[in-house]
Motif scaffolding. Structure first.
Motif, PDB file in Angstrom:
ATOM      1  N   LEU A 193       0.838  -1.033   0.095  1.00 44.94           N
ATOM      2  CA  LEU A 193      -0.019   0.210  -0.235  1.00 44.94           C
ATOM      3  C   LEU A 193       1.103   0.940  -0.149  1.00 44.94           C
ATOM      4  O   LEU A 193       2.037   1.485   1.021  1.00 44.94           O
ATOM      5  CB  LEU A 193      -0.445  -0.143   1.379  1.00 44.94           C
ATOM      6  CG  LEU A 193      -2.362  -0.940   1.119  1.00 44.94           C
ATOM      7  CD1 LEU A 193      -2.781  -0.762   2.486  1.00 44.94           C
ATOM      8  CD2 LEU A 193      -2.962  -0.529  -0.136  1.00 44.94           C
ATOM      9  N   ARG A 196      -3.553   7.077   5.198  1.00 45.05           N
ATOM     10  CA  ARG A 196      -4.429   7.419   4.588  1.00 45.05           C
ATOM     11  C   ARG A 196      -5.557   6.588   4.286  1.00 45.05           C
ATOM     12  O   ARG A 196      -7.102   6.786   4.447  1.00 45.05           O
ATOM     13  CB  ARG A 196      -4.050   8.641   3.422  1.00 45.05           C
ATOM     14  CG  ARG A 196      -4.517   9.100   2.914  1.00 45.05           C
ATOM     15  CD  ARG A 196      -5.483   9.720   1.028  1.00 45.05           C
ATOM     16  NE  ARG A 196      -4.698   8.869   0.637  1.00 45.05           N
ATOM     17  CZ  ARG A 196      -3.689   9.174  -1.222  1.00 45.05           C
ATOM     18  NH1 ARG A 196      -3.592  10.230  -0.980  1.00 45.05           N
ATOM     19  NH2 ARG A 196      -2.861   7.614  -1.527  1.00 45.05           N
ATOM     20  N   THR A 197      -5.376   5.310   3.963  1.00 42.96           N
ATOM     21  CA  THR A 197      -6.324   4.574   3.690  1.00 42.96           C
ATOM     22  C   THR A 197      -7.228   4.432   4.964  1.00 42.96           C
ATOM     23  O   THR A 197      -8.393   3.924   4.932  1.00 42.96           O
ATOM     24  CB  THR A 197      -5.799   3.408   2.470  1.00 42.96           C
ATOM     25  OG1 THR A 197      -5.227   3.125   1.586  1.00 42.96           O
ATOM     26  CG2 THR A 197      -7.204   2.535   2.281  1.00 42.96           C
ATOM     27  N   GLU A 251      -9.455   6.816   6.352  1.00 44.40           N
ATOM     28  CA  GLU A 251     -10.498   6.753   4.807  1.00 44.40           C
ATOM     29  C   GLU A 251     -11.849   5.824   4.966  1.00 44.40           C
ATOM     30  O   GLU A 251     -13.023   6.167   5.472  1.00 44.40           O
ATOM     31  CB  GLU A 251     -10.221   6.579   3.401  1.00 44.40           C
ATOM     32  CG  GLU A 251      -9.260   8.253   2.657  1.00 44.40           C
ATOM     33  CD  GLU A 251      -8.840   8.057   1.781  1.00 44.40           C
ATOM     34  OE1 GLU A 251      -8.779   8.864   0.643  1.00 44.40           O
ATOM     35  OE2 GLU A 251      -8.984   6.859   0.977  1.00 44.40           O
ATOM     36  N   LEU A 260     -12.196   5.270  -1.516  1.00 41.85           N
ATOM     37  CA  LEU A 260     -10.759   5.727  -0.523  1.00 41.85           C
ATOM     38  C   LEU A 260     -10.325   6.322  -2.493  1.00 41.85           C
ATOM     39  O   LEU A 260     -10.957   5.596  -3.584  1.00 41.85           O
ATOM     40  CB  LEU A 260     -10.298   4.000  -1.264  1.00 41.85           C
ATOM     41  CG  LEU A 260     -11.331   2.934   0.680  1.00 41.85           C
ATOM     42  CD1 LEU A 260     -10.690   1.470   0.428  1.00 41.85           C
ATOM     43  CD2 LEU A 260     -10.967   3.896   1.673  1.00 41.85           C
ATOM     44  N   SER A 261      -9.446   6.929  -2.315  1.00 41.31           N
ATOM     45  CA  SER A 261      -8.537   7.357  -2.382  1.00 41.31           C
ATOM     46  C   SER A 261      -7.641   6.912  -3.889  1.00 41.31           C
ATOM     47  O   SER A 261      -7.783   6.622  -4.996  1.00 41.31           O
ATOM     48  CB  SER A 261      -7.689   8.551  -2.445  1.00 41.31           C
ATOM     49  OG  SER A 261      -8.498   8.902  -1.505  1.00 41.31           O
ATOM     50  N   ASP A 262      -6.752   6.099  -3.240  1.00 45.01           N
ATOM     51  CA  ASP A 262      -6.020   4.708  -4.712  1.00 45.01           C
ATOM     52  C   ASP A 262      -6.777   3.495  -4.767  1.00 45.01           C
ATOM     53  O   ASP A 262      -8.126   3.382  -4.502  1.00 45.01           O
ATOM     54  CB  ASP A 262      -5.156   4.003  -3.576  1.00 45.01           C
ATOM     55  CG  ASP A 262      -4.220   5.363  -3.265  1.00 45.01           C
ATOM     56  OD1 ASP A 262      -3.866   6.234  -3.785  1.00 45.01           O
ATOM     57  OD2 ASP A 262      -3.856   5.036  -2.047  1.00 45.01           O
ATOM     58  N   LEU A 279      -7.371   0.535  -6.014  1.00 43.58           N
ATOM     59  CA  LEU A 279      -7.290  -1.033  -4.403  1.00 43.58           C
ATOM     60  C   LEU A 279      -8.281  -1.908  -4.559  1.00 43.58           C
ATOM     61  O   LEU A 279      -9.706  -1.347  -5.135  1.00 43.58           O
ATOM     62  CB  LEU A 279      -6.960  -0.545  -3.071  1.00 43.58           C
ATOM     63  CG  LEU A 279      -6.059   0.487  -2.469  1.00 43.58           C
ATOM     64  CD1 LEU A 279      -6.509   1.151  -0.885  1.00 43.58           C
ATOM     65  CD2 LEU A 279      -5.242   0.301  -2.331  1.00 43.58           C
TER      66      LEU A 279
END
Length: 418
Positions: free
Chosen positions: A79, A84-85, A88, A249-251, A253
């Motif tokens: 990751l 951050r994950t 979130e 979630l931003s990324d 994943l």
């Protein structure tokens, strides 16, 4: 309020049968039909209760080791931003716990013995928030998983297979090797067994190794944890939460809930449950169709009674109702008896099965073959309602034709030779 005479006559025909040989035969056939329905209903309740209990126990033991949701990087990488994950994910109202993890396949060796293991790197402080197993483990065992100590906790079955105990050294073999002048050599790391765990789930007890996630990163050359494990308020909402988190979630994943991790097993159990319901319902259907023989014999024996009632003004519908009541009563008696018998066995199966295991001298569910070692039971109201409804419906339907034939008897023909 006066009871309709159709009900009184139907009940009288149901319980009569000991005054003569012919009536005794009718009573015997009706009793056999009722017993058949009772055994079929009881068998359905017992089997479905055991399957429900099996599914519940495996699910609970599985979830004591597996988290409700896993968030991880594609292609098994690391990751990029764990903090951050995590933040979130924790913003979702259903998420109550989060912990980083590393999951890698490896080999564990002691002497000439070697076993494939799933290495799970955990944070000893946060792990109890996401799995029940970590919360039930002794604090000293989790405290032993310090960064740099390279201590590990093994499943009890895995430790027994390798013959290791607390304090012994074992060798962890990483799947990716390192390049040396002599060629590619596997990476080896000697680790210390700090304790064992027993989840009750043989698959995990025989293959899972836990260590601190920072130690796992060093051994397997990872820059950061490979994922985050999440715990929810309601585990049954996991698929819905996965869809909601995928959009927040931003990324980019991958998300996987507990039903996806063992989807094949859960689908197979549901399919088996449906098939067992259909197959065992045939037993109830066969017993219910025995009511046809009972009613046909009763109609033949009561032809003169039917003719007399018709001459006294009874309608064809009333005659039909008498025999429908008789058949339905046999079905009701059998269904109620089967329900009580099924509940009695299903609620005491933890006593009945061990008795027969001791009597016969063998175990019905060996733990190295099945996921659980004891036969569980979980009677559910929905299943019992469905079973009783099917039994009563079949008992009612099969009475219609013989009852209709009884209503068509001609009084003059029936009384000609009386």
């Amino acid at each position: 309020m006066q009871t309709p005479y159709e009900w009184s006559m139907g009940w009288r025909y149901t319980r009569a049968g000991r005054t003569s040989r012919s009536k005794g035969l009718l009573s015997f056939v009706a009793g056999v039909s009722s017993i058949g329905i009772a055994l079929g209903v009881a068998a359905l309740i017992i089997v479905l209760s055991v399957m429900n209990g099996f599914q519940r126990d495996v699910r609970d033991r599985m979830l004591s080791v597996v988290s409700h949701i896993e968030v991880f990087a594609p292609a098994g990488g690391s990751l990029h931003d764990v903090q951050r994950t995590t933040q979130e994910a924790m913003q979702h109202p259903e998420v109550v716990g989060a912990a980083p993890f590393v999951a890698v396949q490896a080999l564990l060796a002691r002497g000439d013995d070697m076993r494939g293991v799933l290495v799970r790197g955990i944070d000893p402080v946060l792990e109890p928030q996401v799995t029940e197993l970590a919360g039930e483990m002794r604090q000293q065992e989790l405290a032993a998983l310090e960064p740099g100590s390279f201590n590990v906790i093994l499943g009890k079955q895995l430790a027994d297979l390798l013959g290791v105990r607390e304090g012994m050294k074992v060798t962890l073999v990483a799947p990716s090797g390192q390049v040396t002048p002599a060629g590619v050599m596997p990476r080896l790391k000697q680790v210390t067994v700090a304790g064992t765990f027993d989840s009750g789930h043989y698959e995990y007890d025989s293959s899972l190794l836990m260590m601190h996630y920072e130690d796992a990163q060093r051994i397997f050359r990872l820059e950061s944890p490979s994922g985050i494990r999440l715990k929810l308020h309601d585990l049954h909402r996991a698929p819905q939460v996965v869809r909601e988190l995928a959009g927040t979630l931003s990324d980019r994943l991958l998300l996987r809930d507990w039903t996806m991790q063992n989807r094949t097993w859960f689908v197979a159990v549901q399919m088996e449950k449906r098939m067992m319901f259909i197959i065992l319902s045939i037993i109830v259907a066969v017993a219910a169709f025995n009511l046809v023989a009972t009613l046909v014999m009763t109609v033949a024996d009561k032809r003169s009674d039917i003719a007399i009632m018709r001459t006294l003004g009874a309608s064809a519908a009333s005659i039909m109702a008498i025999f429908v009541v008789q058949g339905a009563l046999v079905g009701v008696i059998g269904t109620v008896a089967g329900l009580l018998l099924g509940l009695l066995v299903a609620c005491n199966i933890d006593v009945i099965v061990p008795f027969f295991e001791r009597l016969l001298g063998f175990q019905f569910l060996p733990q190295d073959v099945y996921l659980v070692s004891q036969i569980p039971s979980d009677p559910q109201v929905g299943d019992m309602v469905m079973i009783c409804a099917v039994a009563l419906l079949l008992s009612f339907v099969v009475t219609l034709y013989p009852s209709w034939r009884a209503s068509r008897i001609n009084p003059a023909e029936a009384l000609r030779y009386e």
